[in-house]
Enzyme design. Structure first.
Site, PDB file in Angstrom:
ATOM      1  N   CYS A 289       1.035  -1.434  -0.052  1.00  0.00           N
ATOM      2  CA  CYS A 289       0.088  -0.203   0.042  1.00  0.00           C
ATOM      3  C   CYS A 289       0.880   1.177  -0.064  1.00  0.00           C
ATOM      4  CB  CYS A 289      -0.953   0.171   1.061  1.00  0.00           C
ATOM      5  SG  CYS A 289      -0.076   0.010   2.880  1.00  0.00           S
ATOM      6  N   ARG A 294      -2.950  -0.375   5.633  1.00  0.00           N
ATOM      7  CA  ARG A 294      -3.745  -0.986   4.718  1.00  0.00           C
ATOM      8  C   ARG A 294      -3.524  -2.357   4.291  1.00  0.00           C
ATOM      9  NH1 ARG A 294      -4.885   3.893   0.550  1.00  0.00           N
ATOM     10  NH2 ARG A 294      -2.872   4.054   0.940  1.00  0.00           N
TER      11      ARG A 294
END
Length: 339
Positions: A289, A294
């Site tokens: 990411c 994330r």
């Protein structure tokens, strides 16, 4: 990657006076992406219509299960949130507070917590190798998933669970909150080296980008970040000098794996979601990411729930996008051109 308070090295957030120097409000960061929550399961659970949510058969536990078992002596509840003061304002009874940007990382070397530091944390929390640990947090469990990834590198895999729906679901159901900090007897968690099997390094992703290794890279950022239209979501420091993505990677934003309430989608829906992007478990996957948080959520879904071979690349775009002489795909034609 967008968000919350990472260590001094990752990105700033209101909760931490961060390294890059800007203080970001956790709530604002949450709004940058979609809602989400992670999960985990073994091969047997993967065949079911939805992940099993209990303390033994799955890495996911439901809010009902947690409230029912909240006083179990072999249970430790750990909150890993980003918004300033959220734990202090009220947390799940018995939950301990862990700051991902200090407790789970080495703040100077931009690394996960080293063996001595992690062992000290586990001892403080009263965690042994047979302790069931339930992690949860705000902002869709992003950093709770990061915590699960760090714990897994020190051998705490099957005993570590995520609360399905996280803090958001617990509060929405008006379940009890407490402001007291629990006291537990320290454990004797051993100092052991971190496993290298769950973490991808720059050299690993570069080998895939150059087609020297047959693995898949799953970029879970927003489509605009992936295409190169933007380097980082609005309000988040642009810590990379280029925009775009790693050649050969595919884009499945992390939030597509969750329902509106933050709980994980049924297993078959998850399999279909990733299969449509060419990820079916037949090849190793590297999740990536912006700063690794994330992507730890998607790592959790792929590796723990679906049972796919997966590693998380926590260097992510802030490392790769700043590297000299590496190939980059920029579909938007911004910054350094279209190739």
């Amino acid at each position: 990657m967008t968000t919350m308070r990472k260590t001094t090295w990752l990105k700033t957030t209101s909760l931490r006076p961060a390294l890059a120097g800007a203080a970001l409000a956790g709530a604002a960061l949450a709004a940058l992406l979609l809602p989400a929550a992670p999960a985990l399961a073994n091969a047997g659970a993967a065949a079911a219509a939805a992940p099993i949510r209990d303390g033994e058969k799955s890495p996911l536990v439901s809010t009902e299960w947690l409230e029912k078992n909240i006083d179990s002596p072999k249970l430790r509840i750990v909150e890993v949130s980003v918004d300033p003061g959220v734990y202090e304002r009220g947390h799940i009874p018995g939950a301990h507070n862990v700051a991902w940007h200090t407790d789970l990382v080495e703040t100077v070397s931009r690394d996960i917590a080293g063996p001595e530091k992690f062992a000290a944390l586990a001892r403080r929390l009263g965690i042994d190798r047979d302790t069931t640990v339930v992690l949860y947090g705000d902002n869709n469990n992003w950093f709770a998933a990061w915590g699960a990834w760090v714990f897994a590198q020190y051998g705490l895999v099957d005993t570590v669970k995520l609360l399905d729906g996280g803090r958001k679901k617990w509060e929405a159901e008006k379940r009890p909150l407490d402001t007291r900090t629990p006291e537990v007897a320290a454990s004797r968690f051993p100092v052991t080296p971190a496993s290298t099997s769950l973490r991808a390094r720059f050299s690993d992703v570069l080998a895939v980008a150059r087609k020297e290794r047959d693995e898949r890279i799953l970029d879970i950022r927003s489509p605009d970040e992936f295409s190169g239209k933007i380097i980082a979501p609005s309000g988040v420091p642009e810590l990379a000098v280029r925009a775009g993505h790693i050649p050969g990677s595919v884009n499945v934003p992390w939030a597509k794996a969750v329902n509106a309430d933050g709980t994980l989608k049924p297993v078959e829906e998850l399999r279909k979601l990733y299969a449509e992007a060419g990820i079916d478990g037949s090849k190793p996957v590297i999740t990536s990411c912006r700063i690794g948080e994330r992507s730890s959520h998607s790592w959790f879904v792929l590796s723990r729930v679906l049972g796919y071979p997966a590693r998380n690349y926590d260097g992510s775009w802030t490392e790769y996008g700043n590297a000299v002489g590496v190939p980059v795909v920029n579909l938007a034609g911004t910054v350094w051109g279209g190739k």
